[in-house]
Motif scaffolding. Structure first.
Motif, mmCIF file in Angstrom:
data_model
loop_
_atom_site.group_PDB
_atom_site.id
_atom_site.type_symbol
_atom_site.label_atom_id
_atom_site.label_comp_id
_atom_site.label_asym_id
_atom_site.label_seq_id
_atom_site.Cartn_x
_atom_site.Cartn_y
_atom_site.Cartn_z
ATOM 1 N N PHE A 136 -10.425 -5.013 -4.643
ATOM 2 C CA PHE A 136 -9.484 -5.104 -3.540
ATOM 3 C C PHE A 136 -9.996 -4.506 -2.236
ATOM 4 O O PHE A 136 -9.664 -4.989 -1.164
ATOM 5 C CB PHE A 136 -8.167 -4.417 -3.916
ATOM 6 C CG PHE A 136 -7.480 -5.041 -5.092
ATOM 7 C CD1 PHE A 136 -7.074 -6.361 -5.056
ATOM 8 C CD2 PHE A 136 -7.242 -4.318 -6.239
ATOM 9 C CE1 PHE A 136 -6.448 -6.947 -6.135
ATOM 10 C CE2 PHE A 136 -6.613 -4.884 -7.320
ATOM 11 C CZ PHE A 136 -6.211 -6.208 -7.275
ATOM 12 N N LEU A 187 -9.438 -6.558 1.194
ATOM 13 C CA LEU A 187 -8.185 -6.158 1.830
ATOM 14 C C LEU A 187 -8.321 -4.937 2.729
ATOM 15 O O LEU A 187 -7.386 -4.609 3.453
ATOM 16 C CB LEU A 187 -7.122 -5.866 0.757
ATOM 17 C CG LEU A 187 -6.745 -7.027 -0.149
ATOM 18 C CD1 LEU A 187 -5.800 -6.561 -1.234
ATOM 19 C CD2 LEU A 187 -6.118 -8.145 0.660
ATOM 20 N N GLY A 216 -5.938 -2.253 0.083
ATOM 21 C CA GLY A 216 -6.602 -2.212 -1.225
ATOM 22 C C GLY A 216 -5.999 -1.151 -2.118
ATOM 23 O O GLY A 216 -5.824 -1.350 -3.321
ATOM 24 N N ALA A 256 -2.614 -2.522 -3.208
ATOM 25 C CA ALA A 256 -2.769 -3.584 -4.211
ATOM 26 C C ALA A 256 -3.131 -3.007 -5.569
ATOM 27 O O ALA A 256 -2.579 -3.426 -6.591
ATOM 28 C CB ALA A 256 -3.832 -4.580 -3.749
ATOM 29 N N SER A 257 -4.043 -2.032 -5.590
ATOM 30 C CA SER A 257 -4.407 -1.446 -6.881
ATOM 31 C C SER A 257 -3.257 -0.610 -7.442
ATOM 32 O O SER A 257 -3.075 -0.522 -8.655
ATOM 33 C CB SER A 257 -5.673 -0.618 -6.763
ATOM 34 O OG SER A 257 -5.508 0.435 -5.847
#
Length: 127
Positions: free
Chosen positions: A60, A64, A69, A72-73
């Motif tokens: 990510f 991103l 990121g 998202a993670s």
């Protein structure tokens, strides 16, 4: 584990998370909210640790950027935590037994549909 009402030994079953009657005194038993929340927190922490060790962030971060990121993670950890929670709920209580509490019915859980409510409404509205 023991029933808080009659002090009889209650074997662990996963139905205790939703409420299960005691076989001796017929009172409804539940796993305490603190124990349930601790299991959820443990599942979330384990999921994030697994994603960190699995180096998922490298998927990510380049595309991103760092802020998105990380988000998202972090959000990917929720489905993983849900899967881990299904395993944790069946295994951890066998090693660390939960505290059982009695379920207290209230107007919120019964939606005010008790027999006493009906008789007082009929008696007060009748002429």
């Amino acid at each position: 584990m023991s029933c808080p009402n009659c002090r009889e030994v209650v074997p662990f079953q996963k139905e205790l998370f939703r409420g299960m009657p005691c076989k001796h005194c017929n009172s409804t038993l539940l796993v305490s909210q603190t124990y349930s929340r601790a299991l959820v927190l443990l599942a979330l922490l384990l999921a994030e640790a697994l994603l960190w060790v699995g180096n998922i962030r490298t998927l990510f971060y380049p595309t991103l950027g760092l802020p998105f990121g990380v988000l998202a993670s972090f959000w990917l950890g929720f489905p993983v935590a849900f899967f881990l929670l299904t395993v944790i709920v069946r295994t951890i209580p066998r090693w660390f037994p939960p505290t059982l509490v009695l379920r207290h019915w209230s107007t919120v859980t019964t939606l005010g549909l008790s027999h006493d409510q009906e008789t007082t409404t009929i008696a007060s509205s009748g002429k």
